[in-house]
Scaffold this active site. Structure first.
Site, mmCIF file in Angstrom:
data_model
loop_
_atom_site.group_PDB
_atom_site.id
_atom_site.type_symbol
_atom_site.label_atom_id
_atom_site.label_comp_id
_atom_site.label_asym_id
_atom_site.label_seq_id
_atom_site.Cartn_x
_atom_site.Cartn_y
_atom_site.Cartn_z
ATOM 1 N N ASP A 363 -21.797 -45.299 10.361
ATOM 2 C CA ASP A 363 -22.363 -43.529 10.055
ATOM 3 C C ASP A 363 -22.038 -42.787 11.011
ATOM 4 O O ASP A 363 -22.146 -43.257 12.371
ATOM 5 C CB ASP A 363 -23.834 -43.825 9.564
ATOM 6 N N GLU A 399 -17.060 -43.130 9.164
ATOM 7 C CA GLU A 399 -17.379 -41.765 8.598
ATOM 8 C C GLU A 399 -16.898 -40.936 9.534
ATOM 9 O O GLU A 399 -17.777 -40.991 10.830
ATOM 10 C CB GLU A 399 -18.925 -41.801 8.297
#
Length: 723
Positions: A363, A399
């Site tokens: 993330d 990401e």
């Protein structure tokens, strides 16, 4: 609360009150609480601590404090014989409390062990969790936080893995399914009610059957590291559903355990992984190492802040009272500190070696690359991962953005890494909603995004191709709403992305208009089919295959309810069958999952003229020229030469495939496509048609022949004489 303090080598009573023990020197490695079958070694890093205590808790909440007797290289350690699995514990640190200098030790605050393998319970929000007094932020709080903080649990490290083996499929054979432990299983009637929403439910035969029948090869689970339900959400009677608020990087979230949260969650998680592996499905974890649940300078003291604030967090250099925030959550982990970096790497290795997971999706990965200020693809984090013999061998997905300056880094991660290709998502959405001037960008994205990855020594599989994910509209909502509808979140519809590149097909939200409903279904098929015939690795967001809706809410991070869960009773059976067909089709044809980029050079076939590995045509069969690429046309033909694949299989045989024509028509009107000249193929047959998903008529066309393609449709044809 009753507690006792025990010094070095003095008799200590365990938190359960069962028997006496002694405190031995123990070892500085490994960090955390490590049970060896006889007792437990505790090791805690803190450079600024004056002393560290392990606090053992009994069943009635009674606390025994054990001072760790040794410190070596800023690691405090001690060994407690007779202390083992199931024992609840926490930490207390004595040290400087000078917030303006970035120092926030407060021995009144119980702390979670950053290396805890299990954590029991949820936070009970209370003022004692904060190191300062409310109303007097410069004054240290002396309230004891122990009654309100979850407790670490010594986990049983032993598990019968049997003949468990990771499937470890190559990227080009991978189809990822992004899912949520609760969202996938809470409403599934085939799973016993007591198991729904748990790791056991994910490993249940009903869920395994769905995933295997769908054809996906990897389940990417949204955060399962132990996380905190934010205070502001609890006040609004909501919960942190997504879980991007980590407080334990090695502990499976206790709330997802069906069989108890006092260490049993570790065994249950392992059982889930073993079941998925037995079905041939890899397990990828969505991990959040960029920040923690402690928030900004006004946040609670739960773990890292009270242990060694400047070591674990990026502080503002000239104002260390405050935190650098590249994540939008209040803090950013300090990857410049070797012990913070070690925590990340130890966590990754633990999940691979002990929990048998097969990869990670990072993330806001750009934050981990901010060793100084800018995102640096040569940062220590990437170097350490590259050299690690364990972590470098699993799937690593970034990401590739954060909210800091220059945070959008799609295409800029180093070799070994794949990326969520945000440009693929945006381009495919724009093309199918009819935006003009997208042909050139579309061609780049569906052919593997060589412009993003080729110069870095990477391959087409570096691109994780997706149209929807957990963050944003579901695919059904993408074609049903022009605007977000997030009122249920209690933030005045101000949260969530406002520019979604969505199109409601003529009506906002629910409608009974059959034409609009038919168009929406076709648009969903267009998105899914485009994803499956593109070079790279496709990722399906859970529920898109059955028409899941969130009623226009594009930010269900706080909606642990039927709004976010999959409604299996309302599953779109026709859509599910179409997706299964697409996944099978991709698996059968290596032309759509190449290992190498196209080069456009002629490929000599066994018979006939040499033609390139890829070619682009206008609908009237002219090869695309510069003016065509820059035009506002919404239609294009892509030719794929399966004979151009040069890889060999496991037995050394050269892999070949059929040849294909892909006719993309995003025009609101039908378009007549002309088949290319005979050198590309004498005869073509339709195998996929998003306008006619069941192929009630399998049309054929010869070289130079005409094929009508309905408005807003994708047609895939296979060459009948490809040799």
């Amino acid at each position: 609360m009753e507690y006792k303090t025990v010094g070095r080598c003095a008799p200590a009573r365990s938190g359960t009150g069962e028997k006496l023990t002694q405190v031995w020197a123990g070892s500085r490695y490994p960090l955390g609480a490590t049970y060896d079958g006889i007792g437990t070694n505790f090791a805690v890093y803190s450079e600024i601590a004056e002393s560290v205590e392990v606090c053992l808790f009994g069943s009635g909440g009674e606390e025994t404090r054990v001072k760790l007797p040794e410190v070596d290289g800023f690691v405090w350690h001690g060994y407690l014989p007779g202390i083992g699995p199931g024992q609840r514990y926490g930490l207390r640190v004595r040290g400087p409390y000078e917030p303006k200098a970035g120092l926030r030790c407060n021995h009144n605050k119980l702390l979670l062990d950053p290396y805890a393998k299990a954590i029991e319970g949820d936070i009970q929000w209370d003022g004692s969790l904060f190191s300062y007094e409310f109303g007097h932020p410069d004054k240290m709080s002396h309230a004891d936080s122990a009654p309100h903080l979850p407790k670490c649990v010594i986990a049983n490290p032993f598990f019968e893995w049997g003949d468990d083996r990771a499937p470890r499929r190559p990227y080009n054979e991978t189809v990822i399914y992004e899912g949520h432990v609760r969202g996938l299983t809470m409403r599934h009637s085939g799973i016993p009610e007591a198991l729904r929403g748990t790791y056991a439910a994910i490993g249940h035969p009903a869920m395994l059957d769905h995933l295997t029948n769908l054809g996906v090869t990897a389940l990417e689970l949204m955060p399962v590291h132990h996380f905190v339900h934010d205070h502001v959400l609890i006040q609004r009677h909501l919960r942190n559903y997504w879980g991007y608020n980590t407080i334990g990087f090695m502990a499976p979230h206790a709330g997802y355990a069906a069989n108890g949260g006092s260490g049993q969650q570790v065994q249950e998680f392992k059982g889930m992984v073993k079941s998925l592996h037995s079905a041939g499905i890899e397990v990828i974890l969505d991990v959040v190492y960029n920040h923690t649940a402690e928030g900004n300078h006004m946040g609670p003291t739960l773990s890292f802040r009270g242990l060694d604030n400047p070591a674990y967090y990026r502080l503002v250099e000239d104002q260390p009272e405050y935190y650098m925030d590249y994540t939008g959550t209040g803090n950013s982990l300090n990857v410049r500190n070797p012990y913070s970096m070690q925590l990340i790497m130890d966590s990754l290795r633990y999940w691979v070696k002990e929990m048998h997971v097969d990869g990670f999706r990072f993330d806001l990965a750009a934050t981990l690359a901010r060793e100084f200020y800018d995102v640096d693809r040569l940062s220590t984090f990437f170097e350490v991962v590259q050299q690690d013999p364990v972590v470098s061998q699993v799937k690593l997905i970034a990401e590739p953005w954060d909210v800091g300056p220059g945070g959008y880094q799609v295409g800029n991660f180093p070799p070994l890494w794949t990326e969520w290709n945000g440009r693929f998502r945006d381009t495919v959405r724009d093309f199918w909603r009819g935006e003009p001037g997208t042909l050139g960008e579309l061609a780049q994205r569906i052919s593997g995004s060589a412009d993003l990855y080729q110069d870095d020594g990477r391959r087409p599989v570096a691109s994780i191709n997706f149209v929807t994910a957990h963050d944003g509209f579901t695919m059904r909502d993408l074609v049903s709403y022009n605007e977000k509808h997030n009122d249920a979140n209690g933030e005045g519809n101000n949260d969530g992305e406002s520019h979604n590149r969505s199109w409601n097909c003529g009506a906002e939200g629910d409608t009974t208009d059959r034409d609009i409903l038919a168009l929406r279904a076709k648009q969903v098929r267009n998105f899914l089919a485009t994803m499956m015939v593109s070079q790279g690795v496709p990722m399906i967001a859970h529920g898109d295959e059955i028409g899941r809706t969130q009623q226009g809410n594009n930010n269900v991070y706080c909606q642990d309810s039927e709004l976010a869960w999959m409604d299996w009773q309302q599953a779109d059976a026709d859509m599910l069958e179409f997706v299964k067909k697409l996944v099978r089709f991709r698996a059968e044809h290596p032309a759509f999952r190449r290992r190498r980029f196209f080069d456009g050079r002629p490929v000599r076939r066994a018979a006939g003229a040499a033609v390139p590995d890829i070619a682009w045509f206008t609908p009237d069969s002219r090869e695309m020229n510069e003016d065509d690429w820059e035009s506002d046309s919404r239609s294009i033909v892509m030719y794929l030469n399966g004979q151009g694949i040069t890889e060999r299989d496991n037995w050394g045989e050269r892999i070949t495939d059929d040849c294909f024509l892909l006719c993309f028509n995003a025009d609101p009107e039908p378009v007549m496509f002309v088949m290319p000249a005979a050198e590309y193929g004498q005869r073509w047959k339709v195998v996929i048609d998003t306008h006619d998903p069941k192929l009630t008529e399998s049309a054929e066309a010869g070289a130079g022949g005409k094929l009508p393609v309905e408005a807003r449709s994708l047609v895939v044809l296979i060459k009948q004489d490809c040799t």
